[in-house]
Design a protein around this motif. Sequence first.
Motif, short mmCIF file in Angstrom:
data_model
loop_
_atom_site.label_atom_id
_atom_site.label_comp_id
_atom_site.label_asym_id
_atom_site.label_seq_id
_atom_site.Cartn_x
_atom_site.Cartn_y
_atom_site.Cartn_z
N ILE A 187 73.70 -5.34 5.79
CA ILE A 187 72.70 -3.75 6.54
C ILE A 187 74.15 -2.75 6.29
CG2 ILE A 187 72.01 -2.86 8.76
CD1 ILE A 187 70.61 -5.55 8.11
N TYR A 188 73.18 -1.77 6.14
CA TYR A 188 73.91 -0.49 6.35
C TYR A 188 73.65 1.45 6.68
CZ TYR A 188 71.65 0.15 1.58
OH TYR A 188 70.33 -0.10 0.46
N GLY B 159 69.32 1.50 5.18
CA GLY B 159 69.27 -0.05 4.44
C GLY B 159 69.54 -1.12 4.45
N ALA B 160 69.08 -2.16 3.99
CA ALA B 160 69.38 -3.81 4.44
C ALA B 160 68.98 -4.19 2.92
CB ALA B 160 68.21 -4.90 5.41
N SER C 94 66.38 -0.28 7.02
CA SER C 94 67.42 -0.99 8.41
C SER C 94 67.24 0.37 10.06
CB SER C 94 68.42 -1.72 7.76
OG SER C 94 68.87 -0.57 8.13
N ILE C 95 66.95 -0.36 10.59
CA ILE C 95 67.84 0.60 12.07
C ILE C 95 67.82 -0.12 13.01
CG2 ILE C 95 65.85 1.88 13.81
CD1 ILE C 95 63.83 2.00 12.19
N GLY D 75 62.13 -4.72 7.29
CA GLY D 75 61.04 -5.15 7.17
C GLY D 75 61.23 -5.57 5.73
N PHE D 76 61.37 -6.85 5.67
CA PHE D 76 61.12 -7.74 4.54
C PHE D 76 60.10 -8.72 4.84
CE2 PHE D 76 65.72 -7.52 5.26
CZ PHE D 76 66.53 -7.53 3.98
#
Length: 247
Positions: free
Chosen positions: A161-162, A185-186, A201-202, A228-229
């Motif tokens: 996760i970044y 993003g992730a 990613s949030i 959101g995968f």
Amino acid sequence: MMKSVCLCALLLLGNAGLAQGQVETAKPVFDTDNAAPDFSATSAAKATLPDLLAIADSFSRPGMTSVTRLSTAWSAQPASADPPAPSPKPRFVYGGRNDYRWQLGLSLAWFHFSSSQFSANAIGLATSVAYFLNEWLGVEGDVTAVFSPTTIGNNHVKLLIYGGGPKVAWRQKRWEPWLHGIFGGAHEQPQTANQSRNSYSIMAGGGADYRWNPHLSFRAEGDYVRTGFFGQSQNNFKLAGGVVIHF
């Protein structure tokens, strides 16, 4: 013979009179051409400035400043000491802008990933770098990498996760509570059902830092992480604890 003796006596008397006239003739004390006496020979030349000012003060009118006081002020020697140099500001002040602006966080993280495909509890590292624009507002970048013993097929679950975003902190005392929002993003492994392994990613949450010394703090943190995968949305959670280096 007698005449010769008298002549010698007269010559001696004449020479003695001439010498006496030269001794008695002295340079006059005063210049004959000037009726006023020489200033250096008078008592006025021996007068000092305070004496003259005292005389002038006797003729001063009522209500005017005393010349004697003025002479005292003139005679006083002013202090020639240089103004003291300002004391240097401390490099570190709790809750002030003299605090260090950079923070480097290193934490041990626990991440709970929950989805319709699989769920996993992963452990890893969370790192962050923050720069404070002023006393309470900063900009932060965050990277979390975790590993889970849970396997999908023959692969272990791995999550990255970044992102980056704003950080708000109350930097008033040794305890420094803060909130942040990280948008990025992730990435996850393994890939499942031919779906992308990348997602948005949030991360929103906060924590508190305890200032041990000017350069070191201890941190506790908790975050909500949305991803959101697999064409779906996941609600995940992260807990972390570690140290913060100030510079």
